[in-house]
Design a protein around this motif. Structure first.
Motif, mmCIF file in Angstrom:
data_model
loop_
_atom_site.group_PDB
_atom_site.id
_atom_site.type_symbol
_atom_site.label_atom_id
_atom_site.label_comp_id
_atom_site.label_asym_id
_atom_site.label_seq_id
_atom_site.Cartn_x
_atom_site.Cartn_y
_atom_site.Cartn_z
ATOM 1 N N ARG A 70 -0.794 10.825 6.262
ATOM 2 C CA ARG A 70 -1.299 10.921 4.893
ATOM 3 C C ARG A 70 -0.290 10.494 3.830
ATOM 4 N N PRO A 104 -9.061 11.083 10.464
ATOM 5 C CA PRO A 104 -7.730 11.346 9.893
ATOM 6 C C PRO A 104 -6.602 11.194 10.904
ATOM 7 N N PHE A 152 -7.500 5.601 3.764
ATOM 8 C CA PHE A 152 -7.655 6.883 4.462
ATOM 9 C C PHE A 152 -9.137 7.189 4.653
ATOM 10 N N THR A 193 -0.430 6.423 3.625
ATOM 11 C CA THR A 193 -1.691 5.709 3.744
ATOM 12 C C THR A 193 -2.333 5.590 2.366
#
Length: 459
Positions: free
Chosen positions: A351, A346, A341, A354
């Motif tokens: 999220r 982003p 990440f 990752t």
């Protein structure tokens, strides 16, 4: 019982003694990375290390028994190393496979030319690179030149303090308005990746005097001619060394983490493995960055051929069905890196799925692109087996995938291992700035790769 799954930074989870070992281990890796900037150099350093640790060349062996340590070199660009286990080979082997090639610039077959009073090497980029990242950085020249009589000459210029470095120029911003209008992928065409070599004219040349002066230098230092470059393998790589990154020295920035960080940790894991029940193998291959093709890539028969020889020397079995049985009962960790990440970008990742830097070794159930195209997708039973192994051995781990579903994707050697009817999952170190000239790896993740591979080889 913990009901939720979460990723956490791993430094505070380790005892002080293990933290000390971690930093020492990563220092050894950093120094190794600086000595091995090409697949040939990594291969050479690896078999030297294996020999120091008691491994012997497989070609010199007439019989194998439990505890024996052997290695075989594949054309100077790959290695098969094994510690022979107590169990029959028919029960399978524990294989950790990584690749030792990295994105770079290769010289074209006829590379040397002169233009505008400067001598250049023309290059052909190797693997997936962002071409603009290779402009205006210090470069070094590594590789071999093979003469017609078979003499092999090693070339290494640009990494020692007293060496000159080389460079690819870029247009100044004052005159770069048209370049700036282009998409990043088109701003620097591949044919512009020409490496500056010199500017002094030779007194004894009638034409192309700067080019001739470079040839005089090469002839004086290496006893080669321009024609000898036709049978060479010369790579252009970043000249700067790998360095500790951050005030806390928690990361290493350097060229070639992909995939030498997994190759080194796998090699060290095999060396340190204690009395494996099954035969433990570390396989380091070439050509992964361009599809694993060729006789030094994972799609060749090299791995099967060496394993067949192991079967003969340990169990006097040359039956092809026996070899197929060995493969079917074997397990593999495809030791390759993943994308960590990056808070600067982003939007490329999701999220929950990752990996994060210094949260532990990364399990990647499947690779491929978009709809898992070209993926090797590990089955749930094998994922659970590896989870259990890591948890029992104190290996900090995380799971993730390569970016958002429609963002792109990539592959590893896992698909070719799976095609041999072996259980396999991708398992490696997450990186920032992957495929750039200066990648970033976390020290927890490096150490946990070693610890995880070692536990797997000993299982």
């Amino acid at each position: 019982m913990k009901l939720t799954y979460s990723k956490e930074n791993g430094f505070n989870k380790l005892e002080k003694s293990e933290q000390d070992f971690l930093f020492e281990f990563c220092e050894e890796y950093r120094n190794y990375l600086n000595k091995a900037k090409t697949e040939r150099e990594f291969c050479t350093e690896s078999y030297k290390l294996l020999e120091e640790e008691g491994f012997v060349a497989l070609e010199t062996v007439t019989k194998l028994s439990a505890g024996d340590k052997v290695y075989s070199v594949n054309r100077g660009k790959g290695i098969f190393a094994a510690v022979i286990g107590e169990a029959p080979l028919s029960e399978g082997i524990n294989l950790v496979g990584a690749h030792i090639d990295a994105p770079r610039l290769d010289l074209k077959p006829s590379p040397l030319y002169e233009d505008g009073g400067l001598a250049y090497f023309k290059t052909h980029y190797y693997g997936g690179i962002k071409k603009f990242q290779w402009l205006t950085i210090p470069l070094s020249i590594h590789g071999i030149i093979v003469k017609t009589d078979g003499t092999q000459i090693k070339v290494n210029i640009g990494d020692n303090e007293d060496d000159p470095v080389f460079c690819i120029s870029d247009i100044l911003p004052h005159l770069g308005q048209e370049q700036a209008k282009k998409p990043l992928g088109e701003a620097v065409p591949g044919e512009l990746l020409n490496v500056i070599l010199g500017n002094i004219e030779a007194d004894d040349a009638e034409k192309e005097k700067v080019k001739y002066n470079v040839l005089k230098y090469l002839n004086a230092k290496y006893d080669v001619t321009e024609e000898d470059l036709l049978s060479s393998e010369i790579e252009i790589v970043p000249a700067y060394p790998a360095r500790d990154l951050g005030f806390d020295r928690s990361m290493i920035a350097g060229y070639g983490h992909d995939d030498r960080v997994c190759a080194y940790t796998a090699l060290r894991a095999l060396i340190d493995a204690k009395s494996p029940e099954k035969t433990a193998v570390c396989l380091l291959v070439d050509k992964e960055e361009i599809g694993s093709m060729g006789c030094t890539g994972m799609q060749s028969r090299y791995f099967e051929n060496v394993l067949a020889k192991i079967c003969y020397l340990k169990e006097n079995n040359v039956n092809d069905m026996y070899l197929r049985n060995v493969l079917s009962n074997s397990s593999c960790l495809s030791a390759d890196v993943g994308a960590a990440f990056d808070p600067n970008f982003p939007e490329t990742t999701e999220r929950n799925n990752t990996p994060f830097l210094n949260h532990g070794i990364l399990l990647t159930k499947y690779t491929g692109s978009r709809g898992k195209s070209g993926a090797s997708d590990a089955n749930a039973e094998f994922v659970a087996k590896i989870r259990n192994l890591f948890e029992k051995n104190g290996v900090l781990w995380q799971i993730g995938e390569l970016g958002k579903v429609d963002a792109g994707g990539g592959g590893t050697i896992a698909q070719f291992v799976a095609n041999l009817d072996m259980e396999v999952i991708d398992c490696g170190v997450p990186l920032l700035s992957m495929h750039s000239p200066y990648e970033i790896a976390g020290k927890i993740d490096i150490y946990m790769a070693y610890k995880g591979y070692k536990a797997f080889m000993e299982s």
